[in-house]
Design a protein around this motif. Structure first.
Motif, PDB file in Angstrom:
ATOM      1  N   ILE A 193       0.829  -1.199   0.000  1.00  0.00           N
ATOM      2  CA  ILE A 193       0.000   0.000   0.000  1.00  0.00           C
ATOM      3  C   ILE A 193       0.867   1.254   0.000  1.00  0.00           C
ATOM      4  O   ILE A 193       0.576   2.235  -0.698  1.00  0.00           O
ATOM      5  CB  ILE A 193      -0.964  -0.012   1.199  1.00  0.00           C
ATOM      6  N   VAL A 194       1.952   1.244   0.773  1.00  0.00           N
ATOM      7  CA  VAL A 194       2.873   2.387   0.790  1.00  0.00           C
ATOM      8  C   VAL A 194       3.489   2.602  -0.593  1.00  0.00           C
ATOM      9  O   VAL A 194       3.593   3.735  -1.085  1.00  0.00           O
ATOM     10  CB  VAL A 194       3.968   2.178   1.849  1.00  0.00           C
ATOM     11  N   VAL A 195       3.889   1.504  -1.243  1.00  0.00           N
ATOM     12  CA  VAL A 195       4.444   1.601  -2.598  1.00  0.00           C
ATOM     13  C   VAL A 195       3.404   2.172  -3.557  1.00  0.00           C
ATOM     14  O   VAL A 195       3.715   3.007  -4.416  1.00  0.00           O
ATOM     15  CB  VAL A 195       4.937   0.223  -3.083  1.00  0.00           C
ATOM     16  N   LEU A 196       2.159   1.736  -3.425  1.00  0.00           N
ATOM     17  CA  LEU A 196       1.088   2.237  -4.296  1.00  0.00           C
ATOM     18  C   LEU A 196       0.813   3.717  -4.047  1.00  0.00           C
ATOM     19  O   LEU A 196       0.500   4.458  -4.999  1.00  0.00           O
ATOM     20  CB  LEU A 196      -0.184   1.415  -4.073  1.00  0.00           C
ATOM     21  N   ILE A 197       0.932   4.142  -2.805  1.00  0.00           N
ATOM     22  CA  ILE A 197       0.767   5.570  -2.513  1.00  0.00           C
ATOM     23  C   ILE A 197       1.859   6.381  -3.197  1.00  0.00           C
ATOM     24  O   ILE A 197       1.598   7.449  -3.774  1.00  0.00           O
ATOM     25  CB  ILE A 197       0.781   5.811  -0.987  1.00  0.00           C
ATOM     26  N   ILE A 198       3.090   5.872  -3.171  1.00  0.00           N
ATOM     27  CA  ILE A 198       4.198   6.550  -3.861  1.00  0.00           C
ATOM     28  C   ILE A 198       3.926   6.581  -5.362  1.00  0.00           C
ATOM     29  O   ILE A 198       4.135   7.607  -6.028  1.00  0.00           O
ATOM     30  CB  ILE A 198       5.523   5.841  -3.549  1.00  0.00           C
ATOM     31  N   PHE A 199       3.454   5.448  -5.928  1.00  0.00           N
ATOM     32  CA  PHE A 199       3.073   5.402  -7.341  1.00  0.00           C
ATOM     33  C   PHE A 199       2.032   6.471  -7.649  1.00  0.00           C
ATOM     34  O   PHE A 199       2.111   7.152  -8.676  1.00  0.00           O
ATOM     35  CB  PHE A 199       2.513   4.019  -7.686  1.00  0.00           C
ATOM     36  N   SER A 200       1.042   6.605  -6.765  1.00  0.00           N
ATOM     37  CA  SER A 200      -0.038   7.557  -6.983  1.00  0.00           C
ATOM     38  C   SER A 200       0.487   8.995  -6.997  1.00  0.00           C
ATOM     39  O   SER A 200       0.088   9.807  -7.843  1.00  0.00           O
ATOM     40  CB  SER A 200      -1.102   7.400  -5.902  1.00  0.00           C
ATOM     41  N   ILE A 201       1.397   9.309  -6.067  1.00  0.00           N
ATOM     42  CA  ILE A 201       1.962  10.660  -6.013  1.00  0.00           C
ATOM     43  C   ILE A 201       2.711  10.974  -7.301  1.00  0.00           C
ATOM     44  O   ILE A 201       2.550  12.048  -7.896  1.00  0.00           O
ATOM     45  CB  ILE A 201       2.893  10.791  -4.787  1.00  0.00           C
ATOM     46  N   PHE A 202       3.545  10.014  -7.759  1.00  0.00           N
ATOM     47  CA  PHE A 202       4.289  10.226  -8.997  1.00  0.00           C
ATOM     48  C   PHE A 202       3.336  10.360 -10.193  1.00  0.00           C
ATOM     49  O   PHE A 202       3.544  11.200 -11.076  1.00  0.00           O
ATOM     50  CB  PHE A 202       5.260   9.070  -9.236  1.00  0.00           C
ATOM     51  N   ALA A 203       2.304   9.517 -10.228  1.00  0.00           N
ATOM     52  CA  ALA A 203       1.370   9.534 -11.357  1.00  0.00           C
ATOM     53  C   ALA A 203       0.646  10.874 -11.442  1.00  0.00           C
ATOM     54  O   ALA A 203       0.553  11.476 -12.529  1.00  0.00           O
ATOM     55  CB  ALA A 203       0.365   8.395 -11.224  1.00  0.00           C
ATOM     56  N   TRP A 204       0.133  11.357 -10.323  1.00  0.00           N
ATOM     57  CA  TRP A 204      -0.575  12.633 -10.342  1.00  0.00           C
ATOM     58  C   TRP A 204       0.363  13.797 -10.656  1.00  0.00           C
ATOM     59  O   TRP A 204      -0.031  14.767 -11.332  1.00  0.00           O
ATOM     60  CB  TRP A 204      -1.272  12.866  -9.002  1.00  0.00           C
ATOM     61  N   SER A 205       1.618  13.703 -10.177  1.00  0.00           N
ATOM     62  CA  SER A 205       2.598  14.748 -10.485  1.00  0.00           C
ATOM     63  C   SER A 205       2.888  14.796 -11.982  1.00  0.00           C
ATOM     64  O   SER A 205       2.954  15.878 -12.583  1.00  0.00           O
ATOM     65  CB  SER A 205       3.899  14.506  -9.707  1.00  0.00           C
ATOM     66  N   VAL A 206       3.061  13.617 -12.585  1.00  0.00           N
ATOM     67  CA  VAL A 206       3.338  13.548 -14.023  1.00  0.00           C
ATOM     68  C   VAL A 206       2.142  14.062 -14.819  1.00  0.00           C
ATOM     69  O   VAL A 206       2.300  14.836 -15.773  1.00  0.00           O
ATOM     70  CB  VAL A 206       3.685  12.108 -14.444  1.00  0.00           C
ATOM     71  N   MET A 207       0.934  13.643 -14.441  1.00  0.00           N
ATOM     72  CA  MET A 207      -0.259  14.092 -15.161  1.00  0.00           C
ATOM     73  C   MET A 207      -0.406  15.603 -15.104  1.00  0.00           C
ATOM     74  O   MET A 207      -0.730  16.253 -16.110  1.00  0.00           O
ATOM     75  CB  MET A 207      -1.507  13.404 -14.594  1.00  0.00           C
ATOM     76  N   ALA A 208      -0.156  16.190 -13.927  1.00  0.00           N
ATOM     77  CA  ALA A 208      -0.275  17.642 -13.791  1.00  0.00           C
ATOM     78  C   ALA A 208       0.799  18.352 -14.608  1.00  0.00           C
ATOM     79  O   ALA A 208       0.504  19.308 -15.344  1.00  0.00           O
ATOM     80  CB  ALA A 208      -0.175  18.035 -12.313  1.00  0.00           C
ATOM     81  N   ALA A 209       2.055  17.889 -14.487  1.00  0.00           N
ATOM     82  CA  ALA A 209       3.159  18.549 -15.185  1.00  0.00           C
ATOM     83  C   ALA A 209       3.024  18.432 -16.701  1.00  0.00           C
ATOM     84  O   ALA A 209       3.181  19.419 -17.429  1.00  0.00           O
ATOM     85  CB  ALA A 209       4.493  17.953 -14.725  1.00  0.00           C
ATOM     86  N   LYS A 210       2.722  17.230 -17.190  1.00  0.00           N
ATOM     87  CA  LYS A 210       2.610  17.035 -18.642  1.00  0.00           C
ATOM     88  C   LYS A 210       1.371  17.726 -19.194  1.00  0.00           C
ATOM     89  O   LYS A 210       1.386  18.230 -20.312  1.00  0.00           O
ATOM     90  CB  LYS A 210       2.563  15.542 -18.982  1.00  0.00           C
ATOM     91  N   GLY A 211       0.293  17.748 -18.416  1.00  0.00           N
ATOM     92  CA  GLY A 211      -0.902  18.450 -18.860  1.00  0.00           C
ATOM     93  C   GLY A 211      -0.636  19.938 -19.050  1.00  0.00           C
ATOM     94  O   GLY A 211      -1.034  20.529 -20.054  1.00  0.00           O
ATOM     95  N   LEU A 212       0.059  20.551 -18.078  1.00  0.00           N
ATOM     96  CA  LEU A 212       0.400  21.969 -18.187  1.00  0.00           C
ATOM     97  C   LEU A 212       1.371  22.212 -19.341  1.00  0.00           C
ATOM     98  O   LEU A 212       1.252  23.206 -20.075  1.00  0.00           O
ATOM     99  CB  LEU A 212       1.005  22.456 -16.870  1.00  0.00           C
ATOM    100  N   GLN A 213       2.340  21.301 -19.505  1.00  0.00           N
ATOM    101  CA  GLN A 213       3.320  21.449 -20.585  1.00  0.00           C
ATOM    102  C   GLN A 213       2.652  21.392 -21.959  1.00  0.00           C
ATOM    103  O   GLN A 213       2.924  22.230 -22.831  1.00  0.00           O
ATOM    104  CB  GLN A 213       4.383  20.359 -20.478  1.00  0.00           C
TER     105      GLN A 213
END
Length: 236
Positions: free
Chosen positions: A23-43
């Motif tokens: 679950i901790v690993v999945l939470i880290i995955f989720s943070i990275f995924a949302w960060s990438v989606m936000a950054a690439k969406g803005l880019q």
């Protein structure tokens, strides 16, 4: 809300150490995924907006080098990067020496070098826009399997404990099974938003890449009209 919090606390308390780690690993995955989606969406949103502004300005110019001669820089605009690469290559082909400046026309072979320079620029800009999407692809494909691994592991541990106890009933099985299933839920909560975000970003990337190719073709056409030798232009 309080009941939901109590339920989650109960499930977390009954989860195995392996399930908690997953679950901790999945939470880290989720943070990275949302960060990438936000950054690439803005880019990509910025790239699309800048392309629109640049295309309008470019089409209002009478000469190909009009914007290039102003020595401006437009950060975050893929079309400008392609335009600049093409103009730099064309200017190099037009100039025989520094003193003579730009010639009036270039050969078809020289124009082919200009095309290849712009093709490289298109590829580089596409790679810039695509960078980081692999993290979303990993989240989409890997998160459900991590969640399933935690569920299978938790169910296995539950049945092992039941076997050791020597008796099975709902009260004994339910906490362990519910705690095991939470990892599958966590995996899906990571994978589903990542899947939607990944598909949208890939679609936007394809649109931008097609627009880049179209702009490069338009730019080459204008360069050929203005600077390709007339005898070769007739055979082009």
């Amino acid at each position: 809300m309080a009941a939901d919090q109590m339920e989650l606390q109960f499930i977390w308390g009954n989860a195995t150490i392996e399930a908690k780690m997953i679950i901790v690993v999945l939470i880290i995955f989720s943070i990275f995924a949302w960060s990438v989606m936000a950054a690439k969406g803005l880019q990509m949103r910025r790239a699309k907006r800048m392309n629109t502004f640049f295309d309008t300005e470019f089409r209002n110019q009478k000469h190909v080098f009009a914007i290039y001669d102003r020595r401006i820089q437009v950060d975050g605009c893929p079309n400008f990067a392609v335009y600049q690469a093409g103009c730099q290559e064309l200017e190099g082909r037009l100039k025989s020496t520094v003193r003579e400046g730009r010639k009036g026309a270039v050969s078809l072979k020289s124009m082919e070098h200009v095309k290849r320079a712009m093709e490289r620029a298109v590829a580089q800009e596409s790679l810039k826009l695509e960078s980081g999407l692999i993290l979303l692809a990993i989240a989409v494909s890997g998160a459900p399997f991590l969640g399933l691994l935690g569920t299978v592991w938790g169910v296995m541990s539950t049945f092992t404990d039941i076997a050791k106890a020597g008796h099975a009933d709902l009260t004994t099985m339910a906490p362990g099974v519910s705690a095991a299933l939470i990892t599958t839920v966590a995996g899906l909560l990571v994978a589903i938003p990542s899947m939607f975000g990944y598909n949208w970003l890939v679609h936007t990337l394809r649109v931008l890449t097609v627009e880049l190719d179209n702009f490069a073709q338009e730019l080459v056409s204008r360069m050929e009209i203005e600077y390709l030798r007339e005898d070769e232009l007739e055979h082009a």
